[in-house]
Design a protein around this motif. Structure first.
Motif, PDB file in Angstrom:
ATOM      1  N   ASN A  73       0.822  -1.220   0.000  1.00 51.36           N
ATOM      2  CA  ASN A  73       0.000   0.000   0.000  1.00 51.36           C
ATOM      3  C   ASN A  73       0.849   1.260   0.000  1.00 51.36           C
ATOM      4  OD1 ASN A  73      -2.537  -1.417   0.161  1.00 51.36           O
ATOM      5  ND2 ASN A  73      -2.075  -1.834   2.313  1.00 51.36           N
ATOM      6  N   GLN A  74       2.143   1.087  -0.329  1.00 52.74           N
ATOM      7  CA  GLN A  74       3.087   2.208  -0.372  1.00 52.74           C
ATOM      8  C   GLN A  74       3.276   2.880   0.997  1.00 52.74           C
ATOM      9  OE1 GLN A  74       4.842   2.950  -3.503  1.00 52.74           O
ATOM     10  NE2 GLN A  74       4.025   0.880  -3.534  1.00 52.74           N
ATOM     11  N   LYS A  75       3.162   2.094   2.034  1.00 47.22           N
ATOM     12  CA  LYS A  75       3.366   2.583   3.396  1.00 47.22           C
ATOM     13  C   LYS A  75       4.752   2.149   3.883  1.00 47.22           C
ATOM     14  CE  LYS A  75       1.773   1.838   8.136  1.00 47.22           C
ATOM     15  NZ  LYS A  75       0.841   1.070   8.995  1.00 47.22           N
ATOM     16  N   PRO A  76       5.519   3.065   4.503  1.00 52.28           N
ATOM     17  CA  PRO A  76       6.835   2.692   5.018  1.00 52.28           C
ATOM     18  C   PRO A  76       6.724   1.674   6.166  1.00 52.28           C
ATOM     19  CG  PRO A  76       6.635   5.078   4.848  1.00 52.28           C
ATOM     20  CD  PRO A  76       5.265   4.513   4.678  1.00 52.28           C
ATOM     21  N   ILE A  77       7.456   0.574   6.048  1.00 52.22           N
ATOM     22  CA  ILE A  77       7.476  -0.451   7.086  1.00 52.22           C
ATOM     23  C   ILE A  77       8.901  -0.969   7.231  1.00 52.22           C
ATOM     24  CG2 ILE A  77       5.081  -1.194   6.731  1.00 52.22           C
ATOM     25  CD1 ILE A  77       6.201  -3.599   5.143  1.00 52.22           C
ATOM     26  N   GLY A  78       9.145  -1.762   8.264  1.00 56.28           N
ATOM     27  CA  GLY A  78      10.446  -2.395   8.416  1.00 56.28           C
ATOM     28  C   GLY A  78      10.984  -2.327   9.834  1.00 56.28           C
TER      29      GLY A  78
END
Length: 287
Positions: free
Chosen positions: A44-49
């Motif tokens: 969903n083009q959301k920053p994760i990690g």
């Protein structure tokens, strides 16, 4: 009225990043788009990690410190070339990526205690016929612009007389693409980043990572220099996670479990060096 004056006085006592955040009601996090599993975009083009989660814990500490439970969090994309200047000029308050702590970089920015220890390795195609670094002599190889890997590769090329033609990608995805399309015979980068790129390729079996490794610099969260109050908050948060076991749980979540968007498991156990740093946290650079 007395309470309002007390709150105002506390705000006036703040400095650096905490003062900026208090005044703007926003903290800005820098993120990478393709640094799996540290900082990247999901479906969903959301920053994760992993680094994004660590920064999330810092944000919670900032909210508590400032008494701002509704503090806004803004996200600003960065890459290898822009991350240092965007932190230094105040655009980004905390960079949550895969940035190595180096003495040279400390002239521009500051770093938290180490959050990961990587090694440089080569990635190539399985049909390349390349089995060892010596097989790369005289060939075109890829590296990402603005990285400590780029600095290391240039030095290695000169010292070992490899006669490499070095092609620089603007980010890790572009460097990987150079190998994927045959425009470069191999790509040098940190082992975990190569593992992430390989795992998320359309056909991971088309790529292999060579066994030969080279010592690299430790990763850390990055923020502005000369801001002891904010550094103390960041470091205290990370050290607290390490001592409580929460850091190890986050590591297992991102390095040893299925991760978005394809639910692939990098199967990358924690190194002995990182275990040592968890027991004795340090913000020291290698060189």
């Amino acid at each position: 009225m007395t309470l309002a004056l007390m709150v105002g006085a506390r705000a006036d006592d703040l400095t650096g990043t905490l003062k900026k955040v208090k005044e703007t009601d926003t903290i800005t996090l820098g993120y990478r788009e393709t640094s799996v599993p540290f900082s990247y975009l999901d479906g969903n083009q959301k920053p994760i990690g992993f680094s994004i989660d660590l920064c999330g814990q810092v944000v919670e500490a900032v909210k508590k410190k400032l008494g701002m439970p509704d503090l806004k969090v803004a996200y600003n994309p960065v890459n290898s070339a822009t991350r240092l200047p965007l932190v230094a000029n105040g655009t980004v308050d905390l960079e949550c990526g895969s940035t190595a702590n180096q003495l040279a970089r400390q002239k521009q920015v500051a770093f938290s205690v180490s959050t990961f220890v990587a090694q440089f390795k080569w990635l190539t195609r399985t049909d390349s016929g390349i089995a060892a670094p010596d097989d790369l002599k005289g060939k075109t190889v890829a590296v990402t612009s603005g990285t400590n890997t780029s600095q290391f590769l240039n030095k290695l090329n000169q010292e070992e007389g490899l006669k490499l033609t070095i092609s620089q990608g603007k980010d890790h995805a572009e460097s990987f693409l150079l190998v994927d399309t045959g425009r470069a015979s191999a790509f040098m980068e940190d082992d975990i980043l190569l593992a992430g790129l390989k795992a998320n390729a359309k056909d991971p079996s088309r790529f292999k990572i060579l066994d030969k490794s080279y010592s690299a610099d430790p990763y850390a969260l990055m923020f502005r220099r000369d801001d002891p109050a904010f550094k103390a908050l960041v470091d205290d948060t990370l050290v607290g996670l390490m001592k409580s076991g929460a850091f190890a749980k986050l590591y297992a979540k991102w390095f040893e479990s299925p991760i978005p968007p394809r639910e692939l498991n990098l199967d990358f156990p924690m190194s002995e060096k990182l275990k040592e740093l968890i027991k004795s946290p340090s913000d020291k650079a290698n060189s």
